[in-house]
Design a protein around this motif. Structure first.
Motif, PDB file in Angstrom:
ATOM      1  N   ARG A 191      45.118  23.968  57.684  1.00 28.91           N
ATOM      2  CA  ARG A 191      45.671  25.105  58.399  1.00 28.91           C
ATOM      3  C   ARG A 191      45.356  24.893  59.834  1.00 28.91           C
ATOM      4  NH1 ARG A 191      47.395  29.452  55.553  1.00 28.91           N
ATOM      5  NH2 ARG A 191      46.982  29.327  53.362  1.00 28.91           N
ATOM      6  N   SER A 233      45.914  34.642  58.113  1.00 25.21           N
ATOM      7  CA  SER A 233      46.258  35.983  57.650  1.00 25.21           C
ATOM      8  C   SER A 233      45.657  36.239  56.280  1.00 25.21           C
ATOM      9  CB  SER A 233      47.778  36.146  57.586  1.00 25.21           C
ATOM     10  OG  SER A 233      48.124  37.372  56.977  1.00 25.21           O
ATOM     11  N   THR A 234      45.062  37.421  56.120  1.00 24.00           N
ATOM     12  CA  THR A 234      44.555  37.828  54.809  1.00 24.00           C
ATOM     13  C   THR A 234      45.558  38.736  54.114  1.00 24.00           C
ATOM     14  OG1 THR A 234      43.383  39.696  55.832  1.00 24.00           O
ATOM     15  CG2 THR A 234      42.146  37.645  55.545  1.00 24.00           C
ATOM     16  N   PRO A 272      48.392  39.607  51.797  1.00 23.19           N
ATOM     17  CA  PRO A 272      49.014  38.935  50.644  1.00 23.19           C
ATOM     18  C   PRO A 272      50.526  38.821  50.739  1.00 23.19           C
ATOM     19  CG  PRO A 272      48.303  41.161  50.050  1.00 23.19           C
ATOM     20  CD  PRO A 272      47.750  40.874  51.417  1.00 23.19           C
ATOM     21  N   LYS A 273      51.130  39.584  51.660  1.00 24.29           N
ATOM     22  CA  LYS A 273      52.585  39.531  51.808  1.00 24.29           C
ATOM     23  C   LYS A 273      53.050  38.538  52.863  1.00 24.29           C
ATOM     24  CE  LYS A 273      54.005  44.116  50.157  1.00 24.29           C
ATOM     25  NZ  LYS A 273      54.838  45.321  50.491  1.00 24.29           N
ATOM     26  N   GLN A 312      52.549  34.564  54.300  1.00 23.27           N
ATOM     27  CA  GLN A 312      52.028  33.210  54.121  1.00 23.27           C
ATOM     28  C   GLN A 312      52.386  32.396  55.350  1.00 23.27           C
ATOM     29  OE1 GLN A 312      53.597  31.279  50.631  1.00 23.27           O
ATOM     30  NE2 GLN A 312      52.364  29.425  50.910  1.00 23.27           N
ATOM     31  N   GLU A 320      51.437  28.629  56.973  1.00 23.26           N
ATOM     32  CA  GLU A 320      50.735  27.360  56.818  1.00 23.26           C
ATOM     33  C   GLU A 320      51.176  26.412  57.917  1.00 23.26           C
ATOM     34  OE1 GLU A 320      51.173  25.818  52.878  1.00 23.26           O
ATOM     35  OE2 GLU A 320      50.555  27.709  51.926  1.00 23.26           O
ATOM     36  N   LYS A 351      57.267  23.169  51.785  1.00 18.79           N
ATOM     37  CA  LYS A 351      57.701  23.644  50.461  1.00 18.79           C
ATOM     38  C   LYS A 351      59.113  23.185  50.133  1.00 18.79           C
ATOM     39  CE  LYS A 351      53.854  26.002  50.764  1.00 18.79           C
ATOM     40  NZ  LYS A 351      52.617  25.424  50.239  1.00 18.79           N
ATOM     41  N   LYS A 381      56.358  32.495  55.179  1.00 19.14           N
ATOM     42  CA  LYS A 381      57.049  33.343  54.212  1.00 19.14           C
ATOM     43  C   LYS A 381      56.446  34.732  54.287  1.00 19.14           C
ATOM     44  CE  LYS A 381      58.792  33.525  49.476  1.00 19.14           C
ATOM     45  NZ  LYS A 381      58.819  32.842  48.140  1.00 19.14           N
ATOM     46  N   GLU A 438      61.876  33.560  54.904  1.00 23.37           N
ATOM     47  CA  GLU A 438      61.229  32.282  54.662  1.00 23.37           C
ATOM     48  C   GLU A 438      61.698  31.338  55.755  1.00 23.37           C
ATOM     49  OE1 GLU A 438      60.214  29.333  50.910  1.00 23.37           O
ATOM     50  OE2 GLU A 438      62.128  30.410  50.898  1.00 23.37           O
TER      51      GLU A 438
END
Length: 433
Positions: free
Chosen positions: A14, A140-141, A143-144, A146, A148, A200, A225, A382
């Protein structure tokens, strides 16, 4: 010292992203002596700088400012090549990739790259340390959301690169370093496999072939995302007319939602911020007024104006209608970067990357390639970006109380990390299909 070869796997990292502008403003009082004024100005600037560090997760504001300026300058050059077409770029990816190469530049080449990157006021040590700060601030913590980011250096096997250059890129940019047999047909596939993995599968290839003169590829990959904080209801998505930049009318799926949004309106455009997850990252949509073309809007698009516009968004009741869109974009950035003043880095007779490699003739940048992908739908966004820098050698207005915003014509958009101010992606959608 020879570059260590990571033979069987390339670990994910990261890392870094780039960019937002934070201006430092000093205040003085009339009637003070010059010494008092200077002391107070310095104290004010120091206090304000500290406040800005805290507001941005302790990221050096000079880097934030530099990256924002660079990003909008670069975008202005790119859209000259893509008038009337979809353009979608990641200034963060481009800036980060060039920053790694900058660590190997010397003399006139380093000065030219510093001007282009808006980093003239920073020492190399401060420049690199600021990137490490940015890396620490970005994770970021949520969960919605992402995000990278990965960096890598792919070197021609057997060449001796400067230890300091490699160490800096590994330490401050988390760059993975690998040596490959560039004469082997599988070398390009190995690099492209890394790119596909880090995005991805959204971007599958950045290197078409490897020239006998190629000695190094510096690669940055960003994958994003995010799910909207409030998703669009698919049942409300209806086909409607979108007028393209070419004047054609197309029926496209248009998503709609109502509620309270951060919104800003001027005589020239409407703008709305659509947040992802907990709101740290948002997509900003700028819709030029009906009597204002996207080209005319572009003329006012700058780092200074962006900074002012972002400050003016206020929570406002309204509705937003936005087309689903998907865009894949690629561009070679040589001409754009030359226009920004770093032409010397591409000149095989003048470029100086002596801080990068030993005994390899004159090293220069042969090509900077950039590819992006983005898909926006009811759930969220995305997006991915990859930038490759190939090195070769010669021998080797006020907010409305209510609003209705129907994005049915070409528009500008940007994805921004609101904590650091980093602009991750930006683009203009002339045709959503």
């Amino acid at each position: 010292m020879n570059i260590q070869v990571f033979r069987n796997r390339v670990m994910g990292s990261r890392g870094l992203v780039v960019f937002m502008m934070l201006a430092l403003i000093g205040c003085t009082n009339i009637g003070q002596s010059s010494g008092e004024i200077n002391n107070k100005a310095n104290a004010n600037n120091s206090a304000m700088e500290q406040q800005r560090y805290e507001a941005t997760g302790k990221v050096d504001p000079r880097l934030v400012s530099a990256n924002t300026k660079f990003g909008f300058k670069l975008y202005a050059e790119i859209i000259k090549q893509g008038a009337g077409k979809n353009v979608f770029v990641s200034p963060s990816s481009v800036g980060l990739c060039l920053a790694m190469a900058y660590n190997g530049a010397s003399g006139e080449t380093r000065q030219a790259m510093a001007r282009a990157l808006e980093a003239e006021g920073m020492s190399l040590e401060d420049f690199n340390r600021a990137y490490a700060e940015l890396k620490a601030a970005l994770p970021s913590t949520d969960p919605k959301v992402q995000l990278e980011i990965a960096n890598s250096l792919w070197a021609r096997q057997g060449l001796k690169f400067k230890q300091d250059f490699i160490a800096r890129d590994k330490k401050f940019f988390d760059a993975e370093v690998a040596a490959l047999n560039f004469d082997d047909a599988s070398a390009a596939a190995t690099i492209n496999s890394w790119v596909s993995n880090k995005t991805k599968g959204k971007i599958e290839k950045i290197v078409d072939q490897i020239s006998p003169d190629s000695i190094l590829f510096l690669i940055n990959a960003i994958y994003f995302k995010g799910k909207w904080t409030k998703e669009f209801d698919r049942a409300k998505t209806k086909e409607d007319v979108f007028t393209t930049a070419a004047g054609a009318q197309k029926r496209v799926p248009m998503m709609t939602q109502a509620g309270r949004f951060n919104y800003f309106e001027s005589p020239e455009f409407q703008a709305v911020s659509l947040p992802y997850g907990d709101g740290r990252v948002s997509m900003y949509i700028f819709l030029p007024a009906k009597n204002v073309s996207l080209e005319r809007f572009h003329q006012s698009l700058s780092a200074v104006n962006w900074e002012e516009w972002v400050k003016k968004f206020e929570e406002t009741e309204g509705s937003v209608t936005l087309p689903r869109f998907k865009v894949e974009y690629d561009v070679t950035l040589n001409d754009a970067l030359k226009a920004l003043g770093m032409g010397v880095a591409f000149d095989d007779n003048r470029a100086d990357f002596s801080a990068m490699i030993e005994d390899a003739g004159r090293v220069y940048i042969s090509q900077v390639k950039h590819k992006t992908f983005a898909e926006v739908n009811e759930e969220g966004t995305e997006a991915a970006a990859v930038t490759s820098t190939e090195m070769r050698t010669t021998s080797a207005r006020q907010p409305a109380r209510t609003f209705r915003m129907v994005v049915d014509r070409p528009f500008f958009c940007a994805i921004r990390d609101n904590t650091t101010g980093t602009v991750l992606f930006m683009g203009s959608i002339a045709d959503p299909q």
